[in-house]
Design an enzyme around this catalytic site. Sequence first.
Site, short mmCIF file in Angstrom:
data_model
loop_
_atom_site.label_atom_id
_atom_site.label_comp_id
_atom_site.label_asym_id
_atom_site.label_seq_id
_atom_site.Cartn_x
_atom_site.Cartn_y
_atom_site.Cartn_z
N ASP A 196 73.38 -1.68 71.93
CA ASP A 196 74.16 -2.31 70.86
C ASP A 196 75.64 -2.22 71.21
O ASP A 196 76.10 -1.22 71.79
CB ASP A 196 73.91 -1.58 69.53
N ASP A 198 78.12 -1.88 69.22
CA ASP A 198 78.94 -1.03 68.36
C ASP A 198 78.71 0.47 68.59
O ASP A 198 79.21 1.30 67.84
CB ASP A 198 78.70 -1.38 66.87
N TRP A 258 67.83 -8.66 60.52
CA TRP A 258 67.94 -7.23 60.82
C TRP A 258 66.63 -6.45 60.60
O TRP A 258 65.95 -6.65 59.59
CB TRP A 258 69.06 -6.61 59.96
N GLU A 261 62.55 -4.66 64.85
CA GLU A 261 62.27 -5.00 66.26
C GLU A 261 62.23 -3.77 67.16
O GLU A 261 61.46 -3.71 68.11
CB GLU A 261 63.30 -6.03 66.78
N ASP A 262 63.04 -2.77 66.81
CA ASP A 262 63.05 -1.53 67.61
C ASP A 262 61.79 -0.71 67.34
O ASP A 262 61.26 -0.05 68.24
CB ASP A 262 64.31 -0.71 67.35
N MET A 288 79.53 5.13 66.06
CA MET A 288 79.18 3.74 65.71
C MET A 288 80.41 3.10 65.06
O MET A 288 80.93 3.63 64.07
CB MET A 288 78.00 3.68 64.75
N HIS A 291 81.25 -1.63 60.57
CA HIS A 291 81.17 -3.08 60.36
C HIS A 291 80.31 -3.36 59.14
O HIS A 291 79.58 -2.48 58.66
CB HIS A 291 80.57 -3.77 61.60
N ARG A 293 77.33 -6.07 57.38
CA ARG A 293 76.21 -6.85 57.93
C ARG A 293 76.50 -8.35 57.82
O ARG A 293 76.90 -8.83 56.77
CB ARG A 293 74.92 -6.49 57.21
#
Length: 344
Positions: A196, A198, A258, A261-262, A288, A291, A293
């Site tokens: 990622d 971030d 979001w 998937e992981d 991190m 931010h 979404r």
Amino acid sequence: MACPTVSRRFLFKLGALLFILVLYVFGAAFYSGLRLWQRPLTFDGDVRRLLNRSTWDVVDVLVAASRLEKTTLTLPACPIISPHLKGPVQVDNVSTPSFESLAAQHPELEAGGLWRPTDCRSRLHVAIIVPYRQREHHLKLFLTHMHPFLQRQQLDYGIYIVDQALPTRFNRAMLMNIGYAEASKQANYSCYIFHDVDLLPEDDRNIYSCPDQPRHMSVAVDKFKYRLIYSTLFGGVTAFKTEHFKLINGFSNIFFGWGGEDDDLRQRVDHHHLSVLRYPMTIARYVMVKHTREKLNAANRQRVEMLRHSKERFDTDGLNSLQYDLLKLEKRPLYTWVYAWIHE
Ligand code: UDH
Ligand code: NGS
């Protein structure tokens, strides 16, 4: 006495023929040599490709090998532990230089954001794959932090920013598959780190390598008070040997928006009886960058239901069913930009 005349004439013709042949061979060898000397060589790009060819590109291979010997092959292998490591490092998650000034600070990079040590032969050939869309601030912080970080680890690496064209919903997992597919066309990487944008590692003893089992890298994240939020968490940053990523058929392609998937990826790892390694919490620490979404990455409401049926799709949904349009692949000074269109 006809015999000696015939044989003399015959010998003369044979000699002439041999002479022409030798001239041809040397001419071609010289030409191939010239072509190769004119540009920089890479072991993966050039020599492997040449080795796959046949006939007379043998000459090319010989020339390439002799050049490599002068460059890469005679270098000693890098030490198992890099002498440049600092341990805990400061993470700057505020300043944002322009891409131009950042590039000017990194003249050592090859176009496409590639680097390898010049004083030793790296033991690790790693592609860093970053899913991306409209996070310029994060990308600048990421590149500022990661290039020196990876170089201190003496890696032979490339950074691939896989940018999803608007306006379809964000699909992090599919971007990882696209990154894998495109990076593997550029070089023969033995290790893929899916990262990622971030997340910034806080300790350079967190080595970006791929061990014998997949590794979950972002174990302790500041946002979660440096605790693992659940034991099977497999998001953020993960490392896979190429053969393992192929074995599990990569990520699923069907998780738009979001989440989930992981967890699907983790199920694939378990399904193939691979285990997940982690560095200690004291080392695998990340900041991190804050931010909100994005609208096109709203939580996927079907994710829990989809995860229930993940197993049924492992063999048919993944690298072997990946479809996208490559809009552009650009070797920018700090990274390779892979701009892709994903159909939803
Ligand atoms: N990403 C982008 N652009 C997007 C969406 C995601 O580049 O529009 C990439 C980026 O690499 C990011 C990764 O996909 O790090 C994962 O997306 P994410 O950061 O949105 O997901 P994460 O689980 O964070 O890391 C969700 C937190 C939502 C913020 C909640 C505010 N309190
Ligand atoms: C889980 C999500 C994962 C996500 C993890 C951490 O709940 O996709 O939270 O997310 N799984 C499901 O929703 C099924 S984080 O807080 O980092 O945004 O990676």
